[in-house]
Design an enzyme around this catalytic site. Structure first.
Site, PDB file in Angstrom:
ATOM      1  N   GLY A  45       0.781  -1.246   0.000  1.00 32.42           N
ATOM      2  CA  GLY A  45       0.000   0.000   0.000  1.00 32.42           C
ATOM      3  C   GLY A  45       0.805   1.283   0.000  1.00 32.42           C
ATOM      4  CD  GLU A 100       0.883   0.712   6.443  1.00 26.77           C
ATOM      5  OE1 GLU A 100       1.275   0.702   5.264  1.00 26.77           O
ATOM      6  OE2 GLU A 100       0.409  -0.284   7.011  1.00 26.77           O
ATOM      7  CG  ASP A 104      -8.804   1.357   9.814  1.00 30.41           C
ATOM      8  OD1 ASP A 104      -9.538   2.333   9.756  1.00 30.41           O
ATOM      9  OD2 ASP A 104      -9.238   0.184   9.809  1.00 30.41           O
ATOM     10  CG  PHE A 153     -12.605   0.850   1.601  1.00 24.38           C
ATOM     11  CD1 PHE A 153     -11.973   0.144   2.619  1.00 24.38           C
ATOM     12  CD2 PHE A 153     -12.198   0.634   0.294  1.00 24.38           C
ATOM     13  CE1 PHE A 153     -10.963  -0.772   2.333  1.00 24.38           C
ATOM     14  CE2 PHE A 153     -11.182  -0.275  -0.004  1.00 24.38           C
ATOM     15  CZ  PHE A 153     -10.569  -0.976   1.019  1.00 24.38           C
ATOM     16  CB  VAL A 154      -9.669   6.043   0.500  1.00 20.43           C
ATOM     17  CG1 VAL A 154     -10.631   7.092   1.007  1.00 20.43           C
ATOM     18  CG2 VAL A 154      -8.670   5.662   1.580  1.00 20.43           C
ATOM     19  CG  ASP A 160      -5.562  -3.482  -2.098  1.00 26.14           C
ATOM     20  OD1 ASP A 160      -5.328  -2.966  -0.991  1.00 26.14           O
ATOM     21  OD2 ASP A 160      -5.868  -4.683  -2.224  1.00 26.14           O
TER      22      ASP A 160
HETATM   23  P1  5GP Z   1      -4.838  -1.099  10.932  1.00 24.71           P
HETATM   24  O1  5GP Z   1      -3.874  -2.184  11.237  1.00 24.71           O
HETATM   25  O2  5GP Z   1      -4.378   0.264  11.357  1.00 24.71           O
HETATM   26  O3  5GP Z   1      -6.229  -1.420  11.417  1.00 24.71           O
HETATM   27  O4  5GP Z   1      -5.054  -1.127   9.376  1.00 24.71           O
HETATM   28  C1  5GP Z   1      -4.152  -0.641   8.484  1.00 24.71           C
HETATM   29  C2  5GP Z   1      -4.368  -1.308   7.148  1.00 24.71           C
HETATM   30  O5  5GP Z   1      -5.764  -1.445   6.836  1.00 24.71           O
HETATM   31  C3  5GP Z   1      -3.799  -0.482   6.048  1.00 24.71           C
HETATM   32  O6  5GP Z   1      -2.438  -0.755   5.860  1.00 24.71           O
HETATM   33  C4  5GP Z   1      -4.656  -0.907   4.875  1.00 24.71           C
HETATM   34  O7  5GP Z   1      -4.124  -2.066   4.301  1.00 24.71           O
HETATM   35  C5  5GP Z   1      -5.992  -1.241   5.474  1.00 24.71           C
HETATM   36  N1  5GP Z   1      -6.980  -0.138   5.320  1.00 24.71           N
HETATM   37  C6  5GP Z   1      -7.590   0.546   6.300  1.00 24.71           C
HETATM   38  N2  5GP Z   1      -8.435   1.471   5.807  1.00 24.71           N
HETATM   39  C7  5GP Z   1      -8.362   1.368   4.455  1.00 24.71           C
HETATM   40  C8  5GP Z   1      -9.007   2.060   3.372  1.00 24.71           C
HETATM   41  O8  5GP Z   1      -9.839   2.979   3.525  1.00 24.71           O
HETATM   42  N3  5GP Z   1      -8.665   1.658   2.126  1.00 24.71           N
HETATM   43  C9  5GP Z   1      -7.774   0.659   1.883  1.00 24.71           C
HETATM   44  N4  5GP Z   1      -7.516   0.357   0.614  1.00 24.71           N
HETATM   45  N5  5GP Z   1      -7.142  -0.011   2.880  1.00 24.71           N
HETATM   46  C10 5GP Z   1      -7.438   0.330   4.156  1.00 24.71           C
HETATM   47 MG    MG Z   2      -1.426  -1.822   4.432  1.00 21.74          MG
END
Ligand code: 5GP
Ligand code: MG
Length: 181
Positions: A45, A100, A104, A153-154, A160
């Protein structure tokens, strides 16, 4: 600009991305003056953000990459981080900057930071393109962040949905009909 038909709307244009990534990279460059950090991109990403970010750095840097996954893609991540590709370099004594795409829940970055710290990095900071602050569940915050965004969701600019859309040069909101069918 041509918008992909699966996009609801463009959230961040190429121009907005370039300008802000530059601003953040210049701040990082100042903060690490005299150092030689290891810049760790999290695959896949971060690739476009990473490539743009490092080109605004003037200090000497070394580049490395990791690929990780957390099981399940739902809102609640469970279990430990799964390392699919590890670093080539030893982080012991190094100043590490993790790059990164998005933070999220914070699961990925909380675990990565703990891991690299445990391996003996001198310092570990986090640079993110996007921050969904309202979704945070783990006690971690980016040291450098380009954009705070709403809980949408982007896709695009590296991000992706089912391995699609990473090459779009902007950040767009994916149409709900694409993932709700
Ligand atoms: P975390 O571990 O902080 O919950 O999630 C991080 C990962 O969730 C990011 O590296 C990504 O892969 C995925 N992610 C979270 N929100 C989005 C979003 O809006 N779009 C996309 N494409 N991936 C997301
Ligand atoms: Mg990621």
């Amino acid at each position: 600009m041509n918008m992909h038909p699966d996009c609801e709307r463009i959230m961040l244009t190429e121009d907005q991305l370039r300008a802000r990534v530059r601003e953040v990279a210049e701040k990082v460059d100042k903060d690490y003056d005299g150092k030689r950090p290891l810049v760790v991109g999290i695959l896949k990403g971060s690739i476009i953000f990473y490539a743009d970010f490092i080109r605004f750095l003037t200090m000497p840097v070394e580049l490395d990459f990791m690929a990780v996954s957390s099981y399940g893609s739902g809102a609640v991540s469970s279990g430990k981080l799964n390392i699919k590709k590890d670093l080539d370099r030893d982080v012991k004594g190094r100043d590490v900057i993790i790059v990164e795409d998005i933070i999220d829940s914070g699961f990925t970055l909380a675990n990565l930071k703990a891991l690299l710290t445990e391996r003996g990095a001198a310092s570990v900071s986090i640079a993110t393109l996007l921050n969904k602050a309202e979704r945070r569940e783990y006690g971690v915050a980016p040291d450098y962040n380009c954009f705070d965004i709403e809980n949408e969701f982007v896709i695009g600019y590296g991000l992706d949905y089912n391995e699609q859309y990473r090459h779009l040069p902007y950040i767009g909101i994916l149409k709900r009909s694409v993932y709700e069918k």
